[in-house]
Design a protein around this motif. Structure first.
Motif, PDB file in Angstrom:
ATOM      1  N   PRO A 190       0.846  -1.213   0.000  1.00 44.40           N
ATOM      2  CA  PRO A 190       0.000   0.000   0.000  1.00 44.40           C
ATOM      3  C   PRO A 190       0.870   1.248   0.000  1.00 44.40           C
ATOM      4  O   PRO A 190       1.935   1.262   0.608  1.00 44.40           O
ATOM      5  CB  PRO A 190      -0.797  -0.120   1.294  1.00 44.40           C
ATOM      6  N   PRO A 196       0.189   0.267   6.416  1.00 43.73           N
ATOM      7  CA  PRO A 196       0.532  -1.140   6.661  1.00 43.73           C
ATOM      8  C   PRO A 196       0.233  -1.582   8.088  1.00 43.73           C
ATOM      9  O   PRO A 196       0.024  -2.741   8.343  1.00 43.73           O
ATOM     10  CB  PRO A 196       2.033  -1.204   6.401  1.00 43.73           C
ATOM     11  N   LEU A 197       0.223  -0.580   8.987  1.00 47.56           N
ATOM     12  CA  LEU A 197       0.015  -0.969  10.372  1.00 47.56           C
ATOM     13  C   LEU A 197      -1.464  -1.101  10.714  1.00 47.56           C
ATOM     14  O   LEU A 197      -1.808  -1.674  11.733  1.00 47.56           O
ATOM     15  CB  LEU A 197       0.652   0.066  11.296  1.00 47.56           C
ATOM     16  N   GLN A 199      -3.600  -2.898   9.628  1.00 46.31           N
ATOM     17  CA  GLN A 199      -4.064  -4.276   9.705  1.00 46.31           C
ATOM     18  C   GLN A 199      -3.875  -4.848  11.103  1.00 46.31           C
ATOM     19  O   GLN A 199      -4.491  -5.822  11.470  1.00 46.31           O
ATOM     20  CB  GLN A 199      -3.262  -5.142   8.739  1.00 46.31           C
ATOM     21  N   PHE A 200      -2.959  -4.265  11.838  1.00 44.22           N
ATOM     22  CA  PHE A 200      -2.592  -4.870  13.110  1.00 44.22           C
ATOM     23  C   PHE A 200      -3.095  -4.036  14.287  1.00 44.22           C
ATOM     24  O   PHE A 200      -2.563  -4.122  15.371  1.00 44.22           O
ATOM     25  CB  PHE A 200      -1.072  -5.002  13.191  1.00 44.22           C
ATOM     26  N   GLY A 201      -4.085  -3.285  14.022  1.00 43.63           N
ATOM     27  CA  GLY A 201      -4.592  -2.495  15.145  1.00 43.63           C
ATOM     28  C   GLY A 201      -3.880  -1.169  15.190  1.00 43.63           C
ATOM     29  O   GLY A 201      -3.353  -0.668  14.210  1.00 43.63           O
ATOM     30  N   SER A 202      -3.788  -0.587  16.306  1.00 41.92           N
ATOM     31  CA  SER A 202      -3.204   0.743  16.407  1.00 41.92           C
ATOM     32  C   SER A 202      -1.711   0.689  16.101  1.00 41.92           C
ATOM     33  O   SER A 202      -1.039  -0.292  16.411  1.00 41.92           O
ATOM     34  CB  SER A 202      -3.402   1.290  17.816  1.00 41.92           C
ATOM     35  N   PRO A 203      -1.234   1.763  15.532  1.00 43.41           N
ATOM     36  CA  PRO A 203       0.195   1.766  15.223  1.00 43.41           C
ATOM     37  C   PRO A 203       1.011   1.886  16.481  1.00 43.41           C
ATOM     38  O   PRO A 203       0.560   2.375  17.502  1.00 43.41           O
ATOM     39  CB  PRO A 203       0.372   2.998  14.327  1.00 43.41           C
ATOM     40  N   ALA A 204       2.260   1.414  16.391  1.00 43.00           N
ATOM     41  CA  ALA A 204       3.156   1.554  17.535  1.00 43.00           C
ATOM     42  C   ALA A 204       3.464   3.017  17.738  1.00 43.00           C
ATOM     43  O   ALA A 204       3.570   3.782  16.803  1.00 43.00           O
ATOM     44  CB  ALA A 204       4.442   0.786  17.269  1.00 43.00           C
ATOM     45  N   GLY A 207       9.092   5.950  19.065  1.00 50.51           N
ATOM     46  CA  GLY A 207      10.026   6.356  20.099  1.00 50.51           C
ATOM     47  C   GLY A 207       9.780   5.691  21.435  1.00 50.51           C
ATOM     48  O   GLY A 207      10.627   5.735  22.320  1.00 50.51           O
ATOM     49  N   LEU A 208       8.652   5.066  21.574  1.00 54.30           N
ATOM     50  CA  LEU A 208       8.384   4.454  22.867  1.00 54.30           C
ATOM     51  C   LEU A 208       8.821   2.995  22.791  1.00 54.30           C
ATOM     52  O   LEU A 208       8.290   2.224  22.015  1.00 54.30           O
ATOM     53  CB  LEU A 208       6.895   4.569  23.204  1.00 54.30           C
ATOM     54  N   VAL A 209       9.768   2.710  23.576  1.00 52.94           N
ATOM     55  CA  VAL A 209      10.279   1.337  23.536  1.00 52.94           C
ATOM     56  C   VAL A 209      10.159   0.739  24.904  1.00 52.94           C
ATOM     57  O   VAL A 209      10.578   1.350  25.890  1.00 52.94           O
ATOM     58  CB  VAL A 209      11.768   1.323  23.109  1.00 52.94           C
ATOM     59  N   SER A 210       9.590  -0.393  24.975  1.00 52.45           N
ATOM     60  CA  SER A 210       9.643  -1.098  26.254  1.00 52.45           C
ATOM     61  C   SER A 210      10.603  -2.274  26.087  1.00 52.45           C
ATOM     62  O   SER A 210      10.638  -2.922  25.070  1.00 52.45           O
ATOM     63  CB  SER A 210       8.250  -1.580  26.652  1.00 52.45           C
TER      64      SER A 210
END
Lengths: 216, 284, 441
Positions: A190, A196-197, A199-204, A207-210
């Motif tokens: 696309p 592209p995200l 499809q997988f629900g909310s985008p990440a 900058g926020l990394v756990s």
């Protein structure tokens, strides 16, 4: 594999030109000392000639003379071929006895080709040896022992190109499938960046990394 | 391309080796019959001069052959008289001494066997120099090759040590350098396929019919060393064979003595003929 | 140390994703000790090879009357166990066995790793490994070793493609969990090739994977056939057999499925994949293994029958050594422990099949390794003239290298699954039909 056959024939031809069918005789020094009365006079010279009897065979004739030039009858004549084979060597060809006219005859079927160096040797009772030699070009003689024929020549001819073709084709197909597949997927993506995200629900969240995935 | 490119190989340099190997591969066809003669020709010059009486030689340049004693192509064969062999092993000793072999490397090996009557007899087994060698067929890199005279040789600069040739040889005639050779020539020599001394670790070696000697008019070491004069070296093309002292016409010698070859049914075309003694057979 | 830090998902991970990502994010406390132990073994094996390279193959126990041995058997065995991947991923895919979904990734990865390890023995067994490039520059097509080289490299290429293509959707999932601008994300994005799960992309992927699946089956058959022909293109008794092509392929499939069982059981335990890889998967794999084992038993019998019945001079010596002589204990242990017992274990009824099947698979893998030794050693040590059999010497060098190769397979898989998901997520989703929130375990 037979790359030097041509070279060999060059040598043979050179020699043949020099001595083609020319009988040569070597007269050894004659000693006029008389032999015992009643015994056969010792041979002092031998003349060796050859006649082709057709289909590769030859008749060797050795004429044995004594010091007086008379034919020596009943003498034993040894026929040998001298070869250069890991040194000068003599191959026995056969033996014959001289007839009343001093001629010893031997049928000779050469099993090697090229120029043969033949020697007829008559030994006298006094131990002296008379020799006559002959350079005989027998041309191409069939060798007595033939090499084995190669196995399955047609298969051998085609097996390699077919095998190479198969392997190359398989590699080509694999490469094309890989490249075409990935390219097709890439082209089918696309256009928008964020979609592209979806499809997988909310985008990440950028900058926020756990550090760890949460275990429930 | 001259064979003296081999001398460059002495320097164990990967690049030179690869390039020399490629060059030799290209020129091998032209040079097989005369190859190593260049290295040894200086040493045998007197012998060479002596034997030159036989033939007027064409221009050497035209033939691209260096100073071989005989320009004649041969089809080497061997005849071993099992009726005469007493198993002394002098052939093996001479071969190992000539080629600087390890003790396990019996390029000619004498097997003790039993005949039909139960008596012991001995069978020396050199390389058969097959017309259709299985070892040559399976070699993946062409390290094993057949020279113009029919001798099967190994290029130890090419051999990758896969030992497929050892598994393919029906006569167990090949020997491997499992470790760095301890037995080396006293003076530094450049190993060639015709005279692979010192041998290379991780490569295979075998009987060469002493081509390094026969190229210069000497009989092989085993032929010379045999005290029973049981080993004959011959040329199937010139139809002559000698055991060092006697000389015979090879074809009639084989026929008159009912000579056989070992494992004839495998169709390898071996060039070693055996004359069997009484009650002996090669049926094993 | 985090190998992969996942962004806090706004959408929770499905339980399938959670399981697939588990080795990447939270491999557990045993990971590092086990990985270190395996790595040490592998490094020791490499050191042993370096020693052998310097000293020559003599240190590996070879001699002129025993010129082939453990390395050649390993070459066959380790490439053989890779066939489990081809079977599970390709054959089962083409036959529509969707139950294979949770194990397909593990099987494919195992195929790739064991193929690489096995192919390395082709170099280890050479007397002059430094000259291996001559296979390319002056290779002779007539030689079985060139056939090996061509087949193995082609199969390796195909396996790489066959591992990568189905991985694309999973790489995309990982990509999507990584924060923008992270280097890792760019790498995964590169591998994912813009995958977004659109129907058009799915179609292309399916077609590509389908083509490779069809192609990889004859390739797999070719590899072990030429490995067998490397032996049977000689006239050695015991090797000069017409059956070796199919024989080696069946043997590879049998040991391959067995190793799939072992590896799957291991990773299932280690990463708690129980909900996805169930007992029925093992039962089905076990049945396939048993069928292949029966086929291998049959081929073994057929192979030995002609020589034993006609009792010709050529075959008699090797057969006697194998069935009654110096190799008999190992041979019968193979047949019983490596073939008959595993088949019985599979056939036994029981409520807890997994441990039973794991034992069966372990016996099968070990038995087949020993069987390859029994193919190589008798014919290699047999005297062709006279009666002196060659000595069988196992030194520490081949033993250590073999151990290192055995360790390299799980190590390679452990490392690989730190980088890519353990499950083929799309396929498992399809199979299980659920996308649910990750459950507490």
């Amino acid at each position: 594999m037979m790359t030097f056959r041509g070279r060999l024939q060059l040598v043979g031809a050179a020699m043949a030109l020099a001595s083609l069918l020319l009988p040569s005789s070597i007269a050894l020094g004659a000693d006029p000392v008389g032999s015992a009365p009643g015994a056969a006079p010792p041979p002092t010279s031998v003349v060796l000639q050859a006649r082709s009897t057709g289909d590769g065979s030859w008749r060797l004739e050795a004429q044995v003379f004594d010091a007086a030039g008379e034919a020596v009858a009943g003498g034993q004549v040894q026929f040998v071929a001298t070869v250069d084979f890991l040194g000068r060597r003599e191959v026995p060809i056969g033996a014959a006895q001289t007839n009343v006219s001093g001629r010893a005859v031997l049928d000779f079927s050469p099993t090697a080709g090229g120029v043969q160096h033949l020697v007829a040797r008559a030994a006298g009772d006094d131990g002296r040896i008379a020799e006559g030699s002959l350079e005989l070009d027998v041309g191409e003689a069939s060798t007595a022992v033939r090499p084995a024929a190669p196995a399955l020549p047609i298969v051998g001819q085609w097996a390699a190109p077919v095998a190479v073709l198969v392997v190359v084709t398989v590699w080509a197909v694999l490469a094309i499938v890989l490249v075409a597949g990935v390219a097709g997927i890439w082209r089918g993506r696309p256009k928008e960046r964020s979609s592209p995200l979806s499809q997988f629900g909310s985008p990440a969240v950028p900058g926020l990394v756990s550090g760890r995935e949460q275990e429930g | 391309m001259q064979r003296n490119s081999v001398s460059e190989q002495a320097h164990v340099d990967g690049q030179a080796q690869e390039q020399a190997a490629a060059e030799r591969r290209l020129s091998r066809r032209m040079l097989l019959g005369s190859a190593a003669a260049i290295a040894g020709s200086a040493a045998v010059a007197p012998l060479f001069a002596q034997l030159q009486q036989l033939a007027p030689r064409p221009a050497a340049a035209a033939m691209d052959i260096a100073a071989t004693t005989t320009a004649q192509k041969r089809r080497w064969a061997m005849v071993i008289d099992l009726g005469r062999c007493d198993g002394c092993g002098k052939c093996t000793d001479a071969c190992q001494a000539t080629h600087y072999l390890e003790p396990d490397q019996t390029w000619i090996k004498v097997y003790p066997l039993r005949d039909a009557s139960g008596n012991e007899f001995f069978m020396p087994r050199p390389c058969m120099q097959c017309d259709d060698p299985p070892c040559l067929r399976v070699c993946p890199v062409g390290a094993t090759f057949k020279n113009a005279d029919g001798v099967v040789l190994v290029d130890q600069e090419k051999c990758i040590g896969c030992r497929l040739c050892m598994s393919a040889c029906p006569y167990e005639a090949r020997y491997f350098n499992w470790i760095e050779p301890t037995n080396k020539p006293p003076l530094p020599t450049i190993p060639t396929p015709e005279f692979p001394s010192p041998q290379r670790r991780g490569t295979v070696g075998k009987c060469t019919f002493c081509v390094h000697d026969t190229q210069h008019g000497k009989v092989p070491a085993c032929v010379e060393a045999c005290a029973m004069e049981a080993i004959w070296i011959g040329d199937l093309d010139a139809d002559v064979a000698t055991n060092g002292s006697q000389t015979v016409r090879l074809s009639s010698f084989l026929r008159d003595n009912d000579a056989v070859r070992y494992k004839e049914e495998l169709n390898t075309g071996p060039r070693v003929y055996y004359i069997l003694g009484h009650a002996q057979d090669l049926d094993f | 140390m985090a190998v992969l830090g996942l962004a806090r998902p706004a959408a929770p991970l499905s339980d399938i994703e959670a399981a697939a990502f588990r080795p990447m994010a939270n491999p557990g406390r045993f990971f590092w000790p086990v990985a270190t132990g395996l790595a040490v073994t592998v490094i020791a094996g490499i050191a042993a090879f370096a020693y052998q390279f310097a000293q020559g193959l003599g240190v590996a126990g070879y001699s002129d009357q025993a010129f082939y041995g453990m390395y050649e058997a390993n070459l066959v065995a380790f490439i053989g166990v890779s066939y489990g991947g081809a079977l599970v991923s390709a054959v089962l895919r083409l036959s529509g066995a969707t139950w294979r979904a949770p194990i397909t990734r593990i099987a494919e990865a195992m195929a790739l790793v064991s193929l690489l390890v096995g192919a390395s023995f082709a170099i280890v067994h050479l007397g002059r490994p430094d000259r291996v490039l001559l296979l390319l520059t002056s290779g002779r097509l007539e030689s079985p070793i060139i056939w090996d080289f061509a087949a193995i490299t082609t199969y390796l290429f195909a396996t790489l493609v066959f591992v990568y293509l189905p991985l694309i959707p999973d790489l995309a999932r990982v990509r999507d969990r990584l924060p923008d601008r992270a280097l890792r994300r760019r790498i995964y994005a590169l591998g994912a090739a813009g995958w977004a799960g659109t129907p058009d992309q799915r179609r292309r992927l399916e077609r590509a994977v389908g083509i490779v699946a069809v192609l990889i089956i004859p390739l797999a058959v070719s590899v072990h056939s030429v490995l067998g022909w490397t032996f049977s293109m000689t006239t050695r008794p015991g090797w000069h057999s017409t059956i070796f092509g199919p024989y080696f392929v069946i043997g590879a499939l049998y040991s391959g499925v067995a190793l799939v069982i072992l590896v799957t059981a291991g990773f299932r335990k280690a990463y708690r994949l129980g909900p996805f890889i169930e007992a029925r998967h093992f039962v089905l794999l076990g049945r396939i293994m048993a069928a292949l084992g029966l086929a291998y038993l049959y081929l073994t019998f057929a192979e030995l029958l002609t020589g034993a019945y006609t009792h010709t001079k050529e075959e008699a010596s090797v057969l006697a050594a194998l069935l009654e002589g110096r190799f008999a204990p190992a041979f019968w242990a193979c047949i019983l422990g490596g073939l008959i017992v595993p088949i019985i274990l599979v056939a036994m009824p029981g409520r807890r099949p997994v441990p039973r099947l794991v034992i069966a698979a372990g016996l099968a893998v070990a038995g087949m390794w020993l069987k390859r030794l029994l193919i190589v050693l008798p014919s290699a040590t047999q005297p062709l003239i006279g009666d002196d059999w060659g000595p069988i010497r196992v030194t520490w060098v081949p033993a250590l290298i073999t151990l290192a190769a055995t360790a390299a397979i799980p190590l390679g898989l452990m490392v690989l699954f730190r980088l890519v998901p353990l499950l083929a997520i799309d396929e498992v989703e399809q199979e299980s039909g659920r996308v649910a929130t990750e459950e507490a375990t």
